[in-house]
Design a protein around this motif. Structure first.
Motif, short mmCIF file in Angstrom:
data_model
loop_
_atom_site.label_atom_id
_atom_site.label_comp_id
_atom_site.label_asym_id
_atom_site.label_seq_id
_atom_site.Cartn_x
_atom_site.Cartn_y
_atom_site.Cartn_z
N GLU A 190 0.83 -1.21 0.00
CA GLU A 190 0.00 0.00 0.00
C GLU A 190 0.86 1.25 0.00
O GLU A 190 0.60 2.20 -0.74
CB GLU A 190 -0.91 0.02 1.24
CG GLU A 190 -2.17 -0.79 1.10
CD GLU A 190 -3.05 -0.67 2.34
OE1 GLU A 190 -2.68 0.05 3.29
OE2 GLU A 190 -4.10 -1.33 2.35
N ASP A 191 1.90 1.24 0.84
CA ASP A 191 2.80 2.40 0.93
C ASP A 191 3.46 2.67 -0.42
O ASP A 191 3.59 3.82 -0.86
CB ASP A 191 3.90 2.16 1.97
CG ASP A 191 3.39 2.28 3.39
OD1 ASP A 191 2.23 2.74 3.55
OD2 ASP A 191 4.13 1.92 4.31
N LEU A 192 3.88 1.58 -1.07
CA LEU A 192 4.59 1.75 -2.34
C LEU A 192 3.64 2.26 -3.44
O LEU A 192 4.00 3.17 -4.20
CB LEU A 192 5.23 0.42 -2.76
CG LEU A 192 6.20 0.49 -3.94
CD1 LEU A 192 7.22 1.60 -3.74
CD2 LEU A 192 6.91 -0.83 -4.13
N TRP A 193 2.44 1.70 -3.50
CA TRP A 193 1.49 2.17 -4.52
C TRP A 193 1.11 3.63 -4.24
O TRP A 193 0.95 4.42 -5.18
CB TRP A 193 0.24 1.30 -4.54
CG TRP A 193 0.49 -0.08 -5.10
CD1 TRP A 193 0.36 -1.27 -4.45
CD2 TRP A 193 0.92 -0.42 -6.44
NE1 TRP A 193 0.69 -2.32 -5.27
CE2 TRP A 193 1.04 -1.83 -6.50
CE3 TRP A 193 1.24 0.34 -7.56
CZ2 TRP A 193 1.45 -2.50 -7.66
CZ3 TRP A 193 1.65 -0.33 -8.72
CH2 TRP A 193 1.74 -1.72 -8.76
N ALA A 194 0.98 3.98 -2.95
CA ALA A 194 0.64 5.38 -2.61
C ALA A 194 1.77 6.32 -3.01
O ALA A 194 1.54 7.41 -3.55
CB ALA A 194 0.35 5.50 -1.11
N THR A 195 3.01 5.89 -2.75
CA THR A 195 4.16 6.72 -3.14
C THR A 195 4.22 6.85 -4.66
O THR A 195 4.48 7.95 -5.19
CB THR A 195 5.47 6.08 -2.61
OG1 THR A 195 5.36 5.89 -1.21
CG2 THR A 195 6.66 6.97 -2.91
N ALA A 196 3.98 5.74 -5.35
CA ALA A 196 3.97 5.79 -6.83
C ALA A 196 2.92 6.77 -7.32
O ALA A 196 3.15 7.54 -8.26
CB ALA A 196 3.70 4.39 -7.39
N GLY A 197 1.75 6.77 -6.66
CA GLY A 197 0.69 7.70 -7.04
C GLY A 197 1.08 9.14 -6.78
O GLY A 197 0.89 10.02 -7.64
N SER A 198 1.69 9.39 -5.60
CA SER A 198 2.03 10.77 -5.24
C SER A 198 3.13 11.32 -6.15
O SER A 198 3.21 12.52 -6.37
CB SER A 198 2.43 10.86 -3.77
OG SER A 198 3.65 10.18 -3.56
N LEU A 199 3.99 10.43 -6.66
CA LEU A 199 5.08 10.88 -7.55
C LEU A 199 4.66 10.81 -9.02
O LEU A 199 5.48 11.05 -9.91
CB LEU A 199 6.32 10.00 -7.34
CG LEU A 199 7.01 10.13 -5.98
CD1 LEU A 199 8.14 9.12 -5.85
CD2 LEU A 199 7.55 11.54 -5.78
N GLN A 200 3.41 10.43 -9.26
CA GLN A 200 2.88 10.30 -10.62
C GLN A 200 3.74 9.36 -11.45
O GLN A 200 3.96 9.55 -12.64
CB GLN A 200 2.77 11.67 -11.29
CG GLN A 200 1.96 12.63 -10.44
CD GLN A 200 1.32 13.73 -11.23
OE1 GLN A 200 1.85 14.18 -12.23
NE2 GLN A 200 0.16 14.16 -10.79
#
Ligand code: ZN
Length: 216
Positions: A104-114
């Motif tokens: 979840e953390d990684l997907w969220a980070t990927a989302g926040s960094l586009q």
């Protein structure tokens, strides 16, 4: 760290190919509606994916990636429990790649960094991440780029999980995304070198995933 959208991926509009015949295309896939499995198996063999990511996508779709719950059910792991500190859930493939807090953390980070360059209206969910099944209309070019990014991130999750299990190394989300970015960059450069219509590279590096999941 700058992890932005990669340049557009040109080509790869034709799905399938020779290799798709090696793998069943119509097996049922848990949690998917009737009619979608063929899409899943086509995506597993998508020409945008390098061999390593095809193997990963194939094992994820078959739910045979050697996560602990999978191995435990076959008597090959002492425990089914996720190795992430404080997690405690059975480490199924879906848990590993999507449901676990670390994922979840990684997907969220990927989302926040586009990092993923999600097309307008596209939402990150388990079916898109695991099988490439989208609920929105998406062009084949956008899908190729997105599917490569999704599988590069899944590969980074699996690699960082194996570093945790094998070498007790904790990989922060941003570092894992740097691994994913490198995988994508290598693929896009290799594709440019190969040119359109290139066949799968049978050289070293393909098919190496199965040996990476051993628990110690
Ligand atoms: Zn977990």
């Amino acid at each position: 760290m700058a992890v932005g959208c990669f340049g557009s991926f040109v080509g790869g509009a034709t799905h399938g190919g020779q290799d798709s015949k090696e793998r069943e295309e119509v097996s049922p896939v848990r949690g998917l509606a009737v009619g979608e499995p063929s899409t899943v198996w086509r995506n597993v063999n998508h020409p945008v994916l390098p061999n390593r990511l095809r193997d990963l996508a194939w094992m994820a779709a078959h739910e045979i990636l050697p996560a602990r719950a999978v191995m435990h059910s076959r008597g090959m792991s002492a425990t089914p429990t996720c190795p992430r500190p404080g997690c405690g859930a059975p480490e199924s493939v879906r848990h590993l790649l999507w449901e676990c807090g670390a994922a979840e953390d990684l997907w969220a980070t990927a989302g926040s960094l586009q990092f993923l360059c999600l097309p307008a209206g596209e939402v990150l969910n388990a079916q898109l991440v695991l099988y490439g099944v989208s609920q929105t209309k998406i062009t084949s070019k956008d899908f190729a780029q997105l599917w490569l990014a999704l599988n590069a991130v899944k590969d980074a999750i699996w690699t960082s999980r194996n570093l945790l299990v094998g070498k007790r190394m904790q990989i922060p989300p941003v570092a894992a995304l740097q691994m994913a970015a490198a995988t994508m960059k290598n693929r896009l450069c290799a594709h440019t070198d190969e040119g359109a219509g290139a066949t799968r590279n049978k050289g070293p590096g393909g098919g190496g995933l199965a040996s990476r999941g051993k628990d110690t």
